[in-house]
Write an enzyme that holds these catalytic residues in place. Structure first.
Site, mmCIF file in Angstrom:
data_model
loop_
_atom_site.group_PDB
_atom_site.id
_atom_site.type_symbol
_atom_site.label_atom_id
_atom_site.label_comp_id
_atom_site.label_asym_id
_atom_site.label_seq_id
_atom_site.Cartn_x
_atom_site.Cartn_y
_atom_site.Cartn_z
ATOM 1 N N PRO A 2 2.504 14.836 -17.800
ATOM 2 C CA PRO A 2 1.669 14.019 -18.648
ATOM 3 C C PRO A 2 1.292 12.684 -18.051
ATOM 4 C CG PRO A 2 3.956 13.958 -19.372
ATOM 5 C CD PRO A 2 3.908 14.556 -18.012
ATOM 6 N N GLU A 3 0.110 12.588 -17.585
ATOM 7 C CA GLU A 3 -0.539 11.300 -17.375
ATOM 8 C C GLU A 3 -1.383 11.064 -18.619
ATOM 9 O OE1 GLU A 3 -1.044 9.126 -14.636
ATOM 10 O OE2 GLU A 3 0.592 10.005 -13.499
#
Length: 272
Positions: A2-3
């Site tokens: 997750p960016e």
DNA sequence: ACTGGATCCTGACTGC
DNA sequence: TGCAGTCAGGATCCAG
């Protein structure tokens, strides 16, 4: 994985299934995430409507009836899927939300750096959210703002970008990528960068994040359909994880260094 | 007030 | 093939 772009992709993927849906049950298989998951979540969420699926920084905010919010963070390794039909849980499937529609929202996180919290009242006033900096894609992240945040600071610009009190959502990949685009050396002291170059950096951060979200958007359908995840976004990374490979601009070799215990990638020829 | 370091946890990969 | 060591897209907390 997750960016910010992927958290936003996740939000967009699950929102159509969640908004306006009623939760029929909660299964919590592993309450020990980054922080213990409050038992009230499984007690109080069933029976409530989900009103909205929002995002602040890398937190997902699922607003429920009764002024309550399920606040999820994906950590380093978390992911969220919508299953259209029941499926037996696999390893690290820590949390399920069963919906009256028959769908299941499933949270998986091998490393358990993620978190799930059940918040009463305004989640933006939660201790973890209250002191966060502006959204990089929002109206408050301007050259003036960044210049003020950098003024007098000796910290390396890359580490400043990854400080959530300055700006949220810029993770290890996009810090390297945006500094490459802006031609700024990652170790340069934040306070010693001209306003013009900081303005270019603001633009670079926006461009990189927006491009990544667009790429994530192409896999939205698969995500929502609950079928295999086909690699999320495939960005054309110019610097990240390219140590020893030629720079796409000058042909010199990309170099890797460690800053604050995180790997940084940059081009010594293009970034000063 | 800033800054650097330790820390939580599992899995994938590298080299011997 | 086995095993130890290293590293990973996050970010909080604490010492100096």
């Amino acid at each position: 994985m997750p960016e910010l772009p992927e958290v936003e992709t996740t939000r967009r993927g699950v929102a159509p299934w969640l908004e306006g849906a009623r939760v029929s049950g909660v299964v919590l298989r592993q309450p020990q995430l980054r922080w213990p998951v409050p038992p009230a979540l499984a007690r109080e969420l069933p029976g409530r409507l989900v009103l909205a699926a929002e995002r602040r920084a890398k937190y997902l905010l699922f607003r429920a009836e009764g002024d309550r919010t399920l606040m999820l963070h994906l950590g380093m390794s978390g992911s969220l899927r919508v299953l259209r039909a029941p499926r037996p849980p696999g390893a690290h499937d820590h949390l399920d939300l069963a919906l009256e529609s028959g769908c299941t929202l499933r949270f998986n996180d091998p490393r358990r750096f993620g978190s799930a919290d059940w918040v009463a009242g305004d989640p933006l006033q939660h201790p973890l959210l209250r002191s966060l900096g502006p959204e990089p894609l929002g109206p408050d992240f301007t050259p003036d703002y960044l210049a003020a945040a950098c003024r007098g600071r000796k910290v390396a610009i890359k580490q400043l970008l990854m400080n959530g009190r300055v700006v949220v959502g810029v993770g290890n990949i996009y810090a390297s990528e945006s500094l490459f685009r802006a031609g700024i050396h990652p170790a340069r002291a934040a306070g010693r960068i001209s306003r013009a170059r900081l303005a270019a950096l603001v633009a670079a951060i926006r461009d990189v994040l927006e491009a990544a979200i667009r790429q994530g958007g192409t896999t939205l359908r698969d995500f929502a359909w609950g079928e295999g995840q086909p690699g999320y976004f495939r960005m054309e990374l110019a610097a990240y994880d390219r140590a020893g490979q030629p720079c796409r601009r000058c042909g010199g070799l990309i170099r890797a260094v460690v800053q604050g215990q995180r790997s940084t990638y940059y081009c010594p020829g293009c970034q000063h």
